[in-house]
Design a protein around this motif. Structure first.
Motif, PDB file in Angstrom:
ATOM      1  N   GLU A 137     -68.171 -39.980   5.539  1.00 56.27           N
ATOM      2  CA  GLU A 137     -67.744 -38.822   4.756  1.00 56.27           C
ATOM      3  C   GLU A 137     -68.989 -37.987   4.466  1.00 56.27           C
ATOM      4  N   TYR A 193     -70.071 -42.810   2.606  1.00 57.57           N
ATOM      5  CA  TYR A 193     -70.399 -41.531   1.969  1.00 57.57           C
ATOM      6  C   TYR A 193     -71.880 -41.219   2.180  1.00 57.57           C
ATOM      7  N   VAL A 216     -61.219 -34.964   3.725  1.00 60.16           N
ATOM      8  CA  VAL A 216     -61.356 -35.422   2.346  1.00 60.16           C
ATOM      9  C   VAL A 216     -61.322 -34.176   1.479  1.00 60.16           C
ATOM     10  N   LYS A 244     -65.092 -32.616   4.667  1.00 57.42           N
ATOM     11  CA  LYS A 244     -65.026 -32.625   3.205  1.00 57.42           C
ATOM     12  C   LYS A 244     -64.814 -31.198   2.693  1.00 57.42           C
ATOM     13  N   ASP A 297     -70.927 -35.133   2.888  1.00 55.76           N
ATOM     14  CA  ASP A 297     -70.667 -34.282   1.733  1.00 55.76           C
ATOM     15  C   ASP A 297     -71.447 -32.970   1.809  1.00 55.76           C
TER      16      ASP A 297
END
Length: 271
Positions: free
Chosen positions: A153, A92, A211, A194, A155
């Motif tokens: 991931e 992340y 995601v 995301k 964000d």
């Protein structure tokens, strides 16, 4: 929990679905990236169970094949431990906002810092400034690679739909998101899209999985079907909806779904 305002997603829902169908048809003639065959990059398939823990040191006891954990807060040893247990590990990283609690906070020019985004210590980034932001993001993804992560991931990749303090456009976001995907792939890392449901038709080929937060609560889960149709996992959580309410739909769509608390600790209730 970081979402685009539901009104913007709803406004483009029909357009996105139609464009996705057209896009998949256009890609059916052997486009390796759409088929999820990017050389050397992990491709998570639909239906994989996962754990998403961003709060606290990772707890490796959850018996699932995929973990998504904070790239800064966890060490190479933590990632190696998960690998020894047969897990793939996602890193992340916030790519859309500056965070005053990260060790590289001084690497960001002040000119790229926008308005607060509602999370303590965070401010939106001016994603138009790719020449200033790319080196910072490259170093962050180097960190993910060097710690042994399999994927990232990224964000907050939908700033264009928020009050950032900058006149960001959908085009700006597409350019930035594709840059982020390229940085990941250059390092042999898979990369997930995301949220950002409105741009799935344009970004499907660039990302290896998705995601999503709360697509069931807002009636948006069908917008993620292009990922599933392309053989790419959709890692999905709800925060408020009970599992009895969203799991039947999630199973039908082959989403990797679970109920989590917004702080994203160890607790989970999977479908």
């Amino acid at each position: 929990m970081r979402r685009l305002p539901p009104a913007l997603v709803v406004a483009v829902a029909v357009m996105a679905v139609l464009a996705a169908v057209a896009g998949l048809a256009a890609c059916s003639g052997g486009h390796d990236r759409a088929a999820g065959t990017r050389a050397g990059v992990w491709q998570p398939r639909p239906g994989l169970a996962w754990q998403w823990q961003l709060d606290g040191k990772v707890d490796p006891s959850v018996d699932v094949p995929v973990y998504d954990i904070d790239g800064f807060e966890n060490t190479a040893s933590d990632v190696a431990r998960l690998h020894r247990d047969g897990r793939k590990v996602i890193c992340y990283v916030n790519v859309g906002a500056w965070e005053d609690f990260r060790p590289d906070r001084d690497d960001f020019p002040r000119s790229v810092l926008g308005r607060p985004n509602g999370w303590h210590g965070e401010r939106w980034l001016d994603i138009r400034r790719v020449s200033a932001l790319r080196p910072v993001m490259e170093r962050r993804f180097d960190m993910c690679r060097d710690k042994g992560f399999d994927a990232v991931e990224p964000d907050l990749v939908e700033g264009y739909g928020n009050d950032t303090g900058f006149p960001l456009t959908a085009h700006d976001q597409l350019r930035y998101n594709r840059m982020i995907a390229d940085i990941a792939h250059e390092r042999g890392l898979a990369v997930g899209l995301k949220n950002d449901l409105a741009q799935i038709p344009q970004l499907l080929d660039d990302f290896d999985f998705a995601v999503n937060e709360e697509c069931a609560q807002y009636g948006e889960c069908a917008l993620l079907e292009p990922f599933i149709a392309a053989g790419k996992a959709v890692f999905h959580v709800e925060y408020a909806e009970p599992t009895a309410g969203f799991c039947p739909v999630a199973r039908g769509l082959r989403l990797s779904s679970m109920l989590k608390k917004p702080e994203l600790g160890t607790w989970r209730e999977p479908c």
